[in-house]
Design a protein around this motif. Structure first.
Motif, PDB file in Angstrom:
ATOM      1  N   GLU A 173     135.032  -9.355  -2.287  1.00 44.74           N
ATOM      2  CA  GLU A 173     135.015  -8.075  -3.000  1.00 44.74           C
ATOM      3  C   GLU A 173     134.071  -7.078  -2.336  1.00 44.74           C
ATOM      4  O   GLU A 173     134.403  -5.911  -2.162  1.00 44.74           O
ATOM      5  N   THR A 174     132.906  -7.554  -1.919  1.00 41.54           N
ATOM      6  CA  THR A 174     131.897  -6.656  -1.368  1.00 41.54           C
ATOM      7  C   THR A 174     132.155  -6.312   0.096  1.00 41.54           C
ATOM      8  O   THR A 174     132.026  -5.166   0.505  1.00 41.54           O
ATOM      9  N   HIS A 175     132.506  -7.321   0.887  1.00 44.15           N
ATOM     10  CA  HIS A 175     132.586  -7.095   2.344  1.00 44.15           C
ATOM     11  C   HIS A 175     133.996  -7.154   2.911  1.00 44.15           C
ATOM     12  O   HIS A 175     134.217  -6.794   4.065  1.00 44.15           O
ATOM     13  N   GLY A 176     134.939  -7.721   2.166  1.00 46.19           N
ATOM     14  CA  GLY A 176     136.320  -7.806   2.664  1.00 46.19           C
ATOM     15  C   GLY A 176     136.608  -9.113   3.385  1.00 46.19           C
ATOM     16  O   GLY A 176     135.696  -9.874   3.727  1.00 46.19           O
ATOM     17  N   GLU A 177     137.906  -9.345   3.628  1.00 49.56           N
ATOM     18  CA  GLU A 177     138.334 -10.626   4.209  1.00 49.56           C
ATOM     19  C   GLU A 177     137.842 -10.809   5.643  1.00 49.56           C
ATOM     20  O   GLU A 177     137.441 -11.900   6.029  1.00 49.56           O
ATOM     21  N   SER A 178     137.857  -9.738   6.465  1.00 41.91           N
ATOM     22  CA  SER A 178     137.505  -9.968   7.874  1.00 41.91           C
ATOM     23  C   SER A 178     136.037 -10.365   8.025  1.00 41.91           C
ATOM     24  O   SER A 178     135.690 -11.157   8.914  1.00 41.91           O
TER      25      SER A 178
END
Ligand code: S3P
Length: 173
Positions: free
Chosen positions: A49-54
């Motif tokens: 949620e905070t930083h994303g999948e990558s």
């Protein structure tokens, strides 16, 4: 004993089998998700949620690289660890890769009430699981040294099968 990497889709039994294998073989377990959550001081859904999948994928790669020169470890990989070719190359040169599989229906029953799978959030259905699994099929297939179906099977029996499969490889080390 070489390292054992357990790969496979969410809900195929990687963690459960890793812990039973550890009990039987005396090898230690490394839960990739757990290690990443510890390092980042937050849960896997919060990382997504905070930083994303990558960002999460990068953390997976960095963690795997830490395994350099380590032996005798059972690594319970995240379901998407095989998505990066460099991860697969690294696993290949550091141990045996066991692909655990299950039917989409079985997986759905195992994960449907679990809030810890951000990629299934809002998409919790057999159809969606089936689609994600077929999108990833080639990645698992290419990475795997061995494949084991886990539906309706006894966990100890699966572990014995894994140990039997990798026995020959360890004799040749
Ligand atoms: C993922 C699987 C999860 C976790 C993350 C991403 C995936 O691990 O790494 O939510 O891409 O399939 P489990 O397979 O242990 O649920």
């Amino acid at each position: 004993m070489k390292n054992i990497f357990l790969i496979g889709f969410m809900g195929t039994g990687k963690s459960t089998i890793a812990h039973k294998l550890s009990e039987i073989s005396g090898m230690s377990v490394w839960e990739m998700d757990e290690e990443i959550a510890k390092k980042e001081h937050c849960s896997i859904p919060e990382i997504f949620e905070t930083h994303g999948e990558s960002y999460f994928r990068q953390k997976e790669t960095e963690l795997l690289m830490e395994l350099h020169d380590t032996e005798h470890i059972i690594v319970s990989c995240g379901g998407g660890t095989v998505l990066r070719e460099c991860n697969v190359t690294h696993m290949r040169s550091n141990g045996s890769i066991i692909w655990l599989t299950a039917e989409a229906e079985t997986i759905y029953q195992r994960v449907k009430d679990d809030e810890n799978r951000p990629l299934l959030k809002g998409n919790m259905s057999i159809e969606y699981i089936q689609k994600m699994m077929s999108d990833r099929y080639e990645k698992y297939l290419d990475a795997a040294d061995y494949v084991i179906k886990t539906d309706k099977r006894d966990i100890t029996e699966i572990c014995m099968e894994i140990l039997e499969k990798i026995k020959g490889e360890n004799e040749n080390v």
